[in-house]
Design a protein around this motif. Structure first.
Motif, PDB file in Angstrom:
ATOM      1  N   SER A  34      42.768  38.521  35.918  1.00 47.27           N
ATOM      2  CA  SER A  34      43.975  38.911  35.179  1.00 47.27           C
ATOM      3  C   SER A  34      43.681  39.695  33.904  1.00 47.27           C
ATOM      4  O   SER A  34      44.570  40.349  33.362  1.00 47.27           O
ATOM      5  CB  SER A  34      44.821  37.691  34.849  1.00 47.27           C
ATOM      6  OG  SER A  34      44.208  36.900  33.861  1.00 47.27           O
ATOM      7  N   GLN A  42      49.362  41.763  36.764  1.00 40.99           N
ATOM      8  CA  GLN A  42      50.601  41.674  37.531  1.00 40.99           C
ATOM      9  C   GLN A  42      50.328  41.122  38.938  1.00 40.99           C
ATOM     10  O   GLN A  42      51.105  40.327  39.462  1.00 40.99           O
ATOM     11  CB  GLN A  42      51.272  43.042  37.642  1.00 40.99           C
ATOM     12  CG  GLN A  42      51.841  43.531  36.331  1.00 40.99           C
ATOM     13  CD  GLN A  42      52.337  44.974  36.429  1.00 40.99           C
ATOM     14  OE1 GLN A  42      51.842  45.767  37.223  1.00 40.99           O
ATOM     15  NE2 GLN A  42      53.309  45.300  35.603  1.00 40.99           N
ATOM     16  N   GLN A  45      49.805  37.372  38.655  1.00 38.00           N
ATOM     17  CA  GLN A  45      51.087  36.701  38.434  1.00 38.00           C
ATOM     18  C   GLN A  45      51.899  36.634  39.720  1.00 38.00           C
ATOM     19  O   GLN A  45      52.496  35.610  40.032  1.00 38.00           O
ATOM     20  CB  GLN A  45      51.873  37.405  37.328  1.00 38.00           C
ATOM     21  CG  GLN A  45      51.283  37.164  35.961  1.00 38.00           C
ATOM     22  CD  GLN A  45      51.977  37.938  34.861  1.00 38.00           C
ATOM     23  OE1 GLN A  45      52.659  38.936  35.104  1.00 38.00           O
ATOM     24  NE2 GLN A  45      51.785  37.504  33.634  1.00 38.00           N
ATOM     25  N   HIS A  72      54.410  29.839  36.473  1.00 33.38           N
ATOM     26  CA  HIS A  72      54.360  31.112  37.199  1.00 33.38           C
ATOM     27  C   HIS A  72      54.465  30.934  38.715  1.00 33.38           C
ATOM     28  O   HIS A  72      54.619  31.921  39.430  1.00 33.38           O
ATOM     29  CB  HIS A  72      53.066  31.858  36.871  1.00 33.38           C
ATOM     30  CG  HIS A  72      53.052  32.409  35.482  1.00 33.38           C
ATOM     31  ND1 HIS A  72      53.863  33.431  35.072  1.00 33.38           N
ATOM     32  CD2 HIS A  72      52.318  32.061  34.394  1.00 33.38           C
ATOM     33  CE1 HIS A  72      53.633  33.710  33.806  1.00 33.38           C
ATOM     34  NE2 HIS A  72      52.700  32.875  33.365  1.00 33.38           N
TER      35      HIS A  72
END
Length: 175
Positions: A34, A42, A45, A72
């Protein structure tokens, strides 16, 4: 004039990156991925949002890290926060933070097995929002009748066999 050539991996769409990242089970590796670039962040996520199951059973997790991951994971159905050899450090504060995640009302399975750092306060907070729960493992915890009452009140879909997983339940008996 020098032309910069885009790397093959950089041409992958975010959806495909997310599909690849779903296959990574190491939260450390996902954290590393990440920070590579905005597109990978993105992708990570989105991969978390697609997960239906999260297990912290082989990871040393603290309250904030666990809550961030659960927050998330929009599609989450199964959550395993069981104690492990690394020593899970989830407390009532962590259960409270996890209880605020949007996915909690869709959870069908939660395992808190062996987490000795939690009390009725955290369990009641989490369970009161997990109204789709069918399986619950609170064995090896120090919950009391207060948590058991919250389980009975908040979890109408809970299967009776799941209650047999309670190993150590200290019920207060008036003298």
């Amino acid at each position: 004039m020098e032309v910069e050539v885009e790397a093959e991996i950089d041409r992958l769409p975010i959806d495909l990156l997310a599909h690849i990242f779903v296959m990574i089970t190491s939260f450390t590796d996902l954290a590393q991925a990440s920070i590579v670039c905005r597109k990978w962040k993105q992708g990570v996520q989105q991969s978390l949002a697609r997960r239906e199951s999260l297990s912290f059973a082989s990871w040393k997790m603290d309250d904030d890290s666990a809550a961030r991951l659960v927050r998330h994971a929009y599609s989450l159905k199964e959550l395993d926060i069981s104690r492990n050899r690394w020593g899970c450090q989830i407390t009532d504060d962590g259960l409270y933070k996890i209880s605020l995640a949007k996915c909690v009302s869709n959870l069908t399975s939660i395992s808190l097995w062996g987490i000795t750092g939690i009390t009725d306060k955290g369990v009641v907070q989490l369970i009161s929002r997990a109204n789709s729960l069918q399986h619950l493992n609170v064995g090896g915890t120090f919950i009391t009748d207060e948590s058991l009452q919250a389980i009975a009140d908040s979890c109408p879909l809970l299967k009776a066999s799941a209650l047999s997983l309670i190993c150590r339940l200290y019920i207060s008996i008036p003298e």
